[in-house]
Design an enzyme around this catalytic site. Structure first.
Site, PDB file in Angstrom:
ATOM      1  N   CYS A  23      27.513 -93.370 -67.939  1.00  0.00           N
ATOM      2  CA  CYS A  23      27.640 -93.770 -66.520  1.00  0.00           C
ATOM      3  C   CYS A  23      27.228 -95.243 -66.441  1.00  0.00           C
ATOM      4  O   CYS A  23      26.246 -95.581 -65.776  1.00  0.00           O
ATOM      5  CB  CYS A  23      26.726 -92.949 -65.627  1.00  0.00           C
ATOM      6  SG  CYS A  23      26.918 -91.174 -65.771  1.00  0.00           S
ATOM      7  N   ALA A  24      27.975 -96.105 -67.090  1.00  0.00           N
ATOM      8  CA  ALA A  24      27.488 -97.478 -67.339  1.00  0.00           C
ATOM      9  C   ALA A  24      27.427 -98.342 -66.074  1.00  0.00           C
ATOM     10  O   ALA A  24      26.604 -99.255 -65.994  1.00  0.00           O
ATOM     11  CB  ALA A  24      28.349 -98.151 -68.400  1.00  0.00           C
TER      12      ALA A  24
ATOM     13  N   GLY B  94      23.644-102.649 -66.582  1.00  0.00           N
ATOM     14  CA  GLY B  94      22.266-103.112 -66.808  1.00  0.00           C
ATOM     15  C   GLY B  94      21.635-102.445 -68.035  1.00  0.00           C
ATOM     16  O   GLY B  94      21.071-103.118 -68.903  1.00  0.00           O
TER      17      GLY B  94
ATOM     18  N   ASP C 276      32.581 -95.131 -67.590  1.00  0.00           N
ATOM     19  CA  ASP C 276      32.232 -94.786 -66.203  1.00  0.00           C
ATOM     20  C   ASP C 276      33.445 -94.076 -65.607  1.00  0.00           C
ATOM     21  O   ASP C 276      34.589 -94.478 -65.871  1.00  0.00           O
ATOM     22  CB  ASP C 276      31.886 -96.046 -65.387  1.00  0.00           C
ATOM     23  CG  ASP C 276      31.130 -95.709 -64.111  1.00  0.00           C
ATOM     24  OD1 ASP C 276      29.926 -95.976 -64.031  1.00  0.00           O
ATOM     25  OD2 ASP C 276      31.771 -95.163 -63.170  1.00  0.00           O
TER      26      ASP C 276
ATOM     27  N   ASP D 295      37.643 -95.677 -72.053  1.00  0.00           N
ATOM     28  CA  ASP D 295      38.136 -94.881 -70.920  1.00  0.00           C
ATOM     29  C   ASP D 295      37.787 -93.416 -71.147  1.00  0.00           C
ATOM     30  O   ASP D 295      37.364 -92.729 -70.230  1.00  0.00           O
ATOM     31  CB  ASP D 295      39.661 -94.988 -70.822  1.00  0.00           C
ATOM     32  CG  ASP D 295      40.070 -96.382 -70.415  1.00  0.00           C
ATOM     33  OD1 ASP D 295      39.215 -97.091 -69.844  1.00  0.00           O
ATOM     34  OD2 ASP D 295      41.222 -96.777 -70.697  1.00  0.00           O
TER      35      ASP D 295
ATOM     36  N   ASP E 297      22.939 -92.188 -66.861  1.00  0.00           N
ATOM     37  CA  ASP E 297      22.188 -92.773 -65.739  1.00  0.00           C
ATOM     38  C   ASP E 297      22.974 -92.374 -64.489  1.00  0.00           C
ATOM     39  O   ASP E 297      23.803 -93.126 -63.990  1.00  0.00           O
ATOM     40  CB  ASP E 297      22.144 -94.292 -65.931  1.00  0.00           C
ATOM     41  CG  ASP E 297      21.310 -94.980 -64.880  1.00  0.00           C
ATOM     42  OD1 ASP E 297      20.564 -94.298 -64.163  1.00  0.00           O
ATOM     43  OD2 ASP E 297      21.421 -96.220 -64.760  1.00  0.00           O
TER      44      ASP E 297
ATOM     45  N   CYS F 231      17.319 -92.929 -60.615  1.00  0.00           N
ATOM     46  CA  CYS F 231      16.369 -93.818 -59.929  1.00  0.00           C
ATOM     47  C   CYS F 231      15.892 -93.087 -58.666  1.00  0.00           C
ATOM     48  O   CYS F 231      15.842 -93.645 -57.585  1.00  0.00           O
ATOM     49  CB  CYS F 231      16.943 -95.200 -59.638  1.00  0.00           C
ATOM     50  SG  CYS F 231      18.372 -95.218 -58.574  1.00  0.00           S
TER      51      CYS F 231
HETATM   52  C1  LIG Z   1      23.329 -95.125 -61.177  1.00  0.00           C
HETATM   53  S1  LIG Z   1      24.902 -95.747 -61.450  1.00  0.00           S
HETATM   54  C2  LIG Z   1      24.773 -96.448 -63.054  1.00  0.00           C
HETATM   55  C3  LIG Z   1      23.965 -97.746 -63.110  1.00  0.00           C
HETATM   56  C4  LIG Z   1      24.015 -98.423 -64.462  1.00  0.00           C
HETATM   57  N1  LIG Z   1      23.685 -97.525 -65.546  1.00  0.00           N
HETATM   58  C5  LIG Z   1      23.089 -99.640 -64.548  1.00  0.00           C
HETATM   59  O1  LIG Z   1      22.025 -99.579 -65.190  1.00  0.00           O
HETATM   60  O2  LIG Z   1      23.479-100.676 -63.980  1.00  0.00           O
HETATM   61  C6  LIG Z   1      25.817 -94.287 -61.718  1.00  0.00           C
HETATM   62  C7  LIG Z   1      27.251 -94.468 -62.192  1.00  0.00           C
HETATM   63  O3  LIG Z   1      27.793 -93.182 -62.508  1.00  0.00           O
HETATM   64  C8  LIG Z   1      29.187 -93.225 -62.297  1.00  0.00           C
HETATM   65  N2  LIG Z   1      29.705 -91.845 -62.253  1.00  0.00           N
HETATM   66  C9  LIG Z   1      29.807 -91.007 -61.184  1.00  0.00           C
HETATM   67  N3  LIG Z   1      30.333 -89.825 -61.561  1.00  0.00           N
HETATM   68  C10 LIG Z   1      30.559 -89.893 -62.902  1.00  0.00           C
HETATM   69  C11 LIG Z   1      31.098 -88.991 -63.872  1.00  0.00           C
HETATM   70  N4  LIG Z   1      31.501 -87.769 -63.544  1.00  0.00           N
HETATM   71  N5  LIG Z   1      31.193 -89.429 -65.148  1.00  0.00           N
HETATM   72  C12 LIG Z   1      30.797 -90.670 -65.489  1.00  0.00           C
HETATM   73  N6  LIG Z   1      30.283 -91.567 -64.614  1.00  0.00           N
HETATM   74  C13 LIG Z   1      30.167 -91.192 -63.335  1.00  0.00           C
HETATM   75  C14 LIG Z   1      29.315 -94.009 -61.010  1.00  0.00           C
HETATM   76  O4  LIG Z   1      30.618 -94.565 -60.904  1.00  0.00           O
HETATM   77  C15 LIG Z   1      28.208 -95.076 -61.170  1.00  0.00           C
HETATM   78  O5  LIG Z   1      28.724 -96.280 -61.666  1.00  0.00           O
END
Ligand SMILES: C[S@@+](CC[C@H](N)C(=O)[O-])C[C@H]1O[C@@H](n2cnc3c(N)ncnc32)[C@H](O)[C@@H]1O
Length: 383
Positions: free
Chosen positions: A226-227, A231, A248, A272, A284, A337
């Site tokens: 979930c990049a 960060g 992501d 992808d 994350d 978080c």
């Molecule tokens: C908390 S944010 C990640 C923040 C990032 N890791 C950072 O440190 O900047 C959560 C991310 O999960 C993604 N997400 C949501 N559902 C998901 C899924 N089923 N599989 C993968 N990623 C997903 C969202 O698009 C979002 O970008």
């Protein structure tokens, strides 16, 4: 702009936010129409608006209501600034206070004093126990600006020196060996050479501490599932001094990552569809953001029980999906978080119930009262 004019601008922005505009959009709209406002004016108006949003209930109680004018009146009282000096009608400031406004207002009590919605306050107290009040208090304050020193390109002392040559003061922070807390001129960071050369990245100190806890070793195959903005991807690549795959579900969220990786000289590949098995997969996951409400205080007021239940479903689904990419003996790191148990340890317990061949390793909570944002991390291992 005079201090009073900045207060009047904040009142107008707050009224637009109450009329259902997002805070960032309301601030941008105001700035577009206020060409006379310099960068210090914009920063001051923004600070007023965000100070109110973090403490909406306390300022409403002290100001006698929730309008922009009452909120700013309450905020000034909370900050110990005499409102009569600014509500004069002079210098484009707000019109003088009426007798009724002068008499209105009293300190907040109970859930309002915690600046939490009524439905959420009992959960906070149940989940955080004796720490609940300190966490709620910390969430009312402005978050410091933290940097991560990119140890692939420089050292902590060199980064401090380079920043100081550009008028930015920063000091090490206890949460992580490469974390710096900016103590002077934080708004200059994004234009500084130290930042543009990739020596430092903007990243919360607890977010860095989460990556410090991951069992990373060079040569491992690592996936950030979930990049998002990347960060943690960049912090993992710096620790490994090697490649990291970034994925992501929403590819738009990865838009800035290639540029950030290039600046940091980090080896990041966007994937992808992840393929094969990894030594470590980081999830994350999307969450309530309750650990980061100092930075995004609107979330505190827009979260509902229904939204919280919906995001928990997504978290559980991601954890199960991502577990399929972890090799036997590898690590699945779950991170939020959030400070809420239902998004943290409850998710781990429910995962372990469904997946008996997994075991839980080190888990840790970071709370906003520790200085950084609130985070939870738990490392799961596949037998
Ligand atoms: C908390 S944010 C990640 C923040 C990032 N890791 C950072 O440190 O900047 C959560 C991310 O999960 C993604 N997400 C949501 N559902 C998901 C899924 N089923 N599989 C993968 N990623 C997903 C969202 O698009 C979002 O970008």
């Amino acid at each position: 702009m005079t201090p009073a004019a900045r207060v009047q601008a904040a009142i107008e922005v707050l009224d637009r936010i109450s009329a259902d505009l997002a805070a960032e959009q309301a601030l941008t709209n105001w700035a577009r129409g206020a060409r006379f406002a310099g960068s210090k004016d914009r920063a001051a108006v923004r600070d007023h608006v965000y100070d109110v949003l973090r403490q909406r209930r306390s300022v409403a109680a002290l100001g006698g209501g929730e309008s922009g004018r009452q909120s700013m009146l309450g905020l000034l009282r909370l900050q110990g600034v005499a409102p009569e000096a600014l509500f004069t009608g002079d210098g484009y400031g707000p019109v003088p206070l009426s007798e009724e406004e002068l008499q209105a207002g009293q300190p907040a009590e109970g859930n309002a004093a915690l600046d939490l919605p009524d439905w959420l306050a009992p959960r906070f107290i149940a989940d955080l126990g004796s720490e609940a009040e300190a966490v709620a208090e910390a969430l009312k304050t402005r978050a410091p600006v933290f940097l991560r020193v990119n140890q692939g390109l420089t050292s902590v002392p060199q980064a401090i020196e380079a920043l100081s040559e550009e008028g930015i003061t920063a000091a090490p922070h206890a949460l992580s060996p490469q974390a710096l807390m900016v103590t002077g001129n934080p708004r200059r960071v994004a234009q500084s050479d130290a930042y543009l050369n990739g020596w430092v990245e903007l990243q919360d100190a607890a977010s860095q501490a989460v990556v410090d806890l991951l069992p990373l070793e060079s040569g491992q195959r690592v996936l950030d599932y979930c990049a998002g903005g990347g960060g943690k991807t960049l912090a993992m690549a710096a620790r490994l001094n090697g490649p990291v795959d970034a994925h992501d579900a929403n590819p738009g969220r990865l838009r800035d990552l290639p540029v950030r990786a290039e600046r940091a000289a980090a080896n990041v590949s966007i994937v992808d569809q992840p393929d094969g098995e990894y030594d470590l997969v980081l999830c994350d996951v999307p969450c309530s953001g309750s650990g980061a409400w100092r930075r995004s205080p609107e979330g505190k007021w827009t979260l509902t029980p229904e939204k919280l239940a919906a995001v928990q479903k997504v978290q559980a689904q991601i954890l199960r999906e991502a577990s399929g990419f972890v090799r036997s003996g590898g690590c699945l790191a779950y991170v939020t978080c959030s400070v809420l148990r239902c998004e943290n340890m409850d998710q781990i317990e429910s995962f372990l119930k469904d997946m008996p061949d997994w075991a839980v390793g080190p888990s840790r909570h970071f709370l906003p009262a520790d200085g950084g944002d609130g985070f939870f991390v738990s490392c799961l291992t596949r037998a």
